[in-house]
Write a protein that holds these residues in place. Structure first.
Motif, PDB file in Angstrom:
ATOM      1  N   TYR A 146       0.833  -1.207   0.000  1.00 49.09           N
ATOM      2  CA  TYR A 146       0.000   0.000   0.000  1.00 49.09           C
ATOM      3  C   TYR A 146       0.869   1.259   0.000  1.00 49.09           C
ATOM      4  O   TYR A 146       0.578   2.220  -0.711  1.00 49.09           O
ATOM      5  N   LEU A 147       1.940   1.231   0.782  1.00 54.53           N
ATOM      6  CA  LEU A 147       2.823   2.405   0.834  1.00 54.53           C
ATOM      7  C   LEU A 147       3.572   2.610  -0.474  1.00 54.53           C
ATOM      8  O   LEU A 147       3.747   3.747  -0.919  1.00 54.53           O
ATOM      9  N   THR A 148       4.032   1.540  -1.109  1.00 58.98           N
ATOM     10  CA  THR A 148       4.742   1.706  -2.378  1.00 58.98           C
ATOM     11  C   THR A 148       3.802   2.166  -3.481  1.00 58.98           C
ATOM     12  O   THR A 148       4.211   2.920  -4.372  1.00 58.98           O
ATOM     13  N   MET A 149       2.543   1.753  -3.438  1.00 55.38           N
ATOM     14  CA  MET A 149       1.582   2.217  -4.439  1.00 55.38           C
ATOM     15  C   MET A 149       1.285   3.707  -4.287  1.00 55.38           C
ATOM     16  O   MET A 149       1.058   4.405  -5.273  1.00 55.38           O
ATOM     17  N   ASN A 150       1.293   4.214  -3.071  1.00 54.85           N
ATOM     18  CA  ASN A 150       0.934   5.606  -2.809  1.00 54.85           C
ATOM     19  C   ASN A 150       2.139   6.487  -2.493  1.00 54.85           C
ATOM     20  O   ASN A 150       1.962   7.584  -1.966  1.00 54.85           O
ATOM     21  N   ALA A 151       3.331   6.033  -2.810  1.00 50.41           N
ATOM     22  CA  ALA A 151       4.532   6.819  -2.516  1.00 50.41           C
ATOM     23  C   ALA A 151       4.647   7.979  -3.503  1.00 50.41           C
ATOM     24  O   ALA A 151       4.509   7.790  -4.705  1.00 50.41           O
ATOM     25  N   PRO A 152       4.887   9.184  -3.004  1.00 52.72           N
ATOM     26  CA  PRO A 152       5.082  10.315  -3.926  1.00 52.72           C
ATOM     27  C   PRO A 152       6.453  10.250  -4.581  1.00 52.72           C
ATOM     28  O   PRO A 152       7.354   9.544  -4.114  1.00 52.72           O
ATOM     29  N   ALA A 153       6.606  10.999  -5.654  1.00 50.90           N
ATOM     30  CA  ALA A 153       7.893  11.041  -6.348  1.00 50.90           C
ATOM     31  C   ALA A 153       8.924  11.708  -5.444  1.00 50.90           C
ATOM     32  O   ALA A 153       8.641  12.681  -4.769  1.00 50.90           O
ATOM     33  N   GLY A 154      10.124  11.153  -5.416  1.00 51.62           N
ATOM     34  CA  GLY A 154      11.196  11.747  -4.640  1.00 51.62           C
ATOM     35  C   GLY A 154      11.400  11.124  -3.282  1.00 51.62           C
ATOM     36  O   GLY A 154      12.253  11.567  -2.522  1.00 51.62           O
ATOM     37  N   ILE A 155      10.638  10.099  -2.942  1.00 49.30           N
ATOM     38  CA  ILE A 155      10.821   9.419  -1.656  1.00 49.30           C
ATOM     39  C   ILE A 155      11.183   7.968  -1.929  1.00 49.30           C
ATOM     40  O   ILE A 155      10.483   7.261  -2.652  1.00 49.30           O
ATOM     41  N   GLY A 156      12.301   7.538  -1.352  1.00 47.06           N
ATOM     42  CA  GLY A 156      12.749   6.166  -1.494  1.00 47.06           C
ATOM     43  C   GLY A 156      12.417   5.363  -0.246  1.00 47.06           C
ATOM     44  O   GLY A 156      12.524   5.865   0.873  1.00 47.06           O
ATOM     45  N   LEU A 157      12.020   4.126  -0.441  1.00 48.60           N
ATOM     46  CA  LEU A 157      11.660   3.242   0.669  1.00 48.60           C
ATOM     47  C   LEU A 157      12.576   2.033   0.674  1.00 48.60           C
ATOM     48  O   LEU A 157      12.897   1.475  -0.382  1.00 48.60           O
ATOM     49  N   ARG A 158      12.996   1.616   1.865  1.00 47.72           N
ATOM     50  CA  ARG A 158      13.751   0.375   2.032  1.00 47.72           C
ATOM     51  C   ARG A 158      13.202  -0.318   3.269  1.00 47.72           C
ATOM     52  O   ARG A 158      13.279   0.215   4.373  1.00 47.72           O
ATOM     53  N   ALA A 159      12.646  -1.489   3.075  1.00 48.18           N
ATOM     54  CA  ALA A 159      12.032  -2.221   4.182  1.00 48.18           C
ATOM     55  C   ALA A 159      12.868  -3.444   4.525  1.00 48.18           C
ATOM     56  O   ALA A 159      13.303  -4.184   3.644  1.00 48.18           O
ATOM     57  N   THR A 160      13.084  -3.629   5.816  1.00 41.32           N
ATOM     58  CA  THR A 160      13.753  -4.820   6.324  1.00 41.32           C
ATOM     59  C   THR A 160      12.733  -5.571   7.171  1.00 41.32           C
ATOM     60  O   THR A 160      12.252  -5.038   8.166  1.00 41.32           O
ATOM     61  N   THR A 161      12.381  -6.775   6.759  1.00 42.39           N
ATOM     62  CA  THR A 161      11.369  -7.540   7.489  1.00 42.39           C
ATOM     63  C   THR A 161      12.003  -8.794   8.089  1.00 42.39           C
ATOM     64  O   THR A 161      12.948  -9.362   7.535  1.00 42.39           O
ATOM     65  N   TRP A 162      11.460  -9.203   9.218  1.00 42.45           N
ATOM     66  CA  TRP A 162      11.878 -10.429   9.887  1.00 42.45           C
ATOM     67  C   TRP A 162      10.654 -11.310  10.051  1.00 42.45           C
ATOM     68  O   TRP A 162       9.579 -10.845  10.414  1.00 42.45           O
ATOM     69  N   GLU A 163      10.847 -12.587   9.781  1.00 45.36           N
ATOM     70  CA  GLU A 163       9.776 -13.554   9.993  1.00 45.36           C
ATOM     71  C   GLU A 163      10.276 -14.558  11.016  1.00 45.36           C
ATOM     72  O   GLU A 163      11.386 -15.076  10.912  1.00 45.36           O
ATOM     73  N   PHE A 164       9.450 -14.819  12.000  1.00 45.34           N
ATOM     74  CA  PHE A 164       9.803 -15.760  13.065  1.00 45.34           C
ATOM     75  C   PHE A 164       8.945 -16.994  12.909  1.00 45.34           C
ATOM     76  O   PHE A 164       7.761 -16.915  12.579  1.00 45.34           O
ATOM     77  N   GLU A 165       9.548 -18.120  13.135  1.00 43.41           N
ATOM     78  CA  GLU A 165       8.794 -19.355  13.091  1.00 43.41           C
ATOM     79  C   GLU A 165       8.864 -20.033  14.434  1.00 43.41           C
ATOM     80  O   GLU A 165       9.850 -19.899  15.172  1.00 43.41           O
ATOM     81  N   SER A 166       7.842 -20.759  14.731  1.00 42.06           N
ATOM     82  CA  SER A 166       7.793 -21.431  16.038  1.00 42.06           C
ATOM     83  C   SER A 166       8.636 -22.711  15.987  1.00 42.06           C
ATOM     84  O   SER A 166       8.920 -23.243  14.907  1.00 42.06           O
ATOM     85  N   PRO A 167       9.043 -23.220  17.144  1.00 41.55           N
ATOM     86  CA  PRO A 167       9.850 -24.457  17.153  1.00 41.55           C
ATOM     87  C   PRO A 167       9.091 -25.659  16.599  1.00 41.55           C
ATOM     88  O   PRO A 167       9.685 -26.611  16.122  1.00 41.55           O
ATOM     89  N   LYS A 168       7.754 -25.619  16.629  1.00 41.19           N
ATOM     90  CA  LYS A 168       6.968 -26.733  16.095  1.00 41.19           C
ATOM     91  C   LYS A 168       7.127 -26.850  14.583  1.00 41.19           C
ATOM     92  O   LYS A 168       7.018 -27.922  14.019  1.00 41.19           O
ATOM     93  N   ASP A 169       7.343 -25.717  13.883  1.00 40.60           N
ATOM     94  CA  ASP A 169       7.454 -25.730  12.432  1.00 40.60           C
ATOM     95  C   ASP A 169       8.743 -26.384  11.950  1.00 40.60           C
ATOM     96  O   ASP A 169       8.824 -26.855  10.816  1.00 40.60           O
ATOM     97  N   LYS A 170       9.770 -26.467  12.786  1.00 40.49           N
ATOM     98  CA  LYS A 170      11.060 -27.032  12.364  1.00 40.49           C
ATOM     99  C   LYS A 170      10.999 -28.553  12.244  1.00 40.49           C
ATOM    100  O   LYS A 170      11.740 -29.150  11.487  1.00 40.49           O
TER     101      LYS A 170
END
Length: 177
Positions: A152-176
């Motif tokens: 949503y933010l990248t679709m509505n970003a105005p010209a001249g603003i750069g975005l860099r997102a760092t995301t983390w995903e955590f998994e539970s011990p059951k998923d391993k």
């Protein structure tokens, strides 16, 4: 030779013109007094219209686990702050706990350019560019909601603003297993 100024008027012509304007204005006032009285009470303001002028609302983080860091860069600080405000409001309405705006250090770059290519070496111009940076942190949110918010933010970003997102995903011990 001619001038673009309006022609000068005599004092008698100005006074006649001003009297005509005053009479027409006073006649309009008399007509409005004869009609029904004006209601000068301000209209009721809804909560939605005043919400835009207030600081963006924030949800408290439940566990304090950072899920996403959003770095924003731009050359115009007013535009960058406006977009940060927009991103905070979008996070609130998606139910995401969001930190306040963190102002990162401004990066300044200088360079010098020669004005003329041949003899005039001493004639130079100096330029400067400032890159303003902001950071928003999202905590305790499902990764799918974070991806929707970033889209949503990248679709509505105005010209001249750069975005860099760092995301983390955590998994539970059951998923391993």
């Amino acid at each position: 030779m001619f001038s673009l100024r309006p022609a000068a008027r005599s004092a008698s012509q100005l006074s006649i013109a001003s009297r005509i304007q005053v009479r027409s204005f006073s006649n309009a006032l008399v007509r409005s007094k004869e009609a029904e009285p004006l209601d000068l009470t301000p209209p009721e303001v809804s909560k939605l219209s005043t919400e835009a002028f207030e600081a963006p609302q924030r949800l408290p983080a439940t566990h304090g686990i950072t899920v996403c860091n959003l770095h924003m860069r731009g050359y115009l600080p007013q535009q960058l702050d406006f977009y940060c405000d927009f991103a905070q409001r979008a996070a609130y309405h998606l139910g995401m706990p969001c930190s306040g705006i963190v102002r990162l250090p401004t990066q300044t770059s200088h360079w010098t350019v020669i004005r003329s290519p041949f003899v005039h070496k001493k004639s130079q111009e100096n330029f400067e560019r400032k890159t303003h940076k902001r950071l928003l942190q999202i905590k305790d949110t499902h990764p799918d909601v974070v991806q929707r918010w970033l889209q949503y933010l990248t679709m509505n970003a105005p010209a001249g603003i750069g975005l860099r997102a760092t995301t983390w995903e955590f998994e539970s011990p059951k998923d391993k297993q």
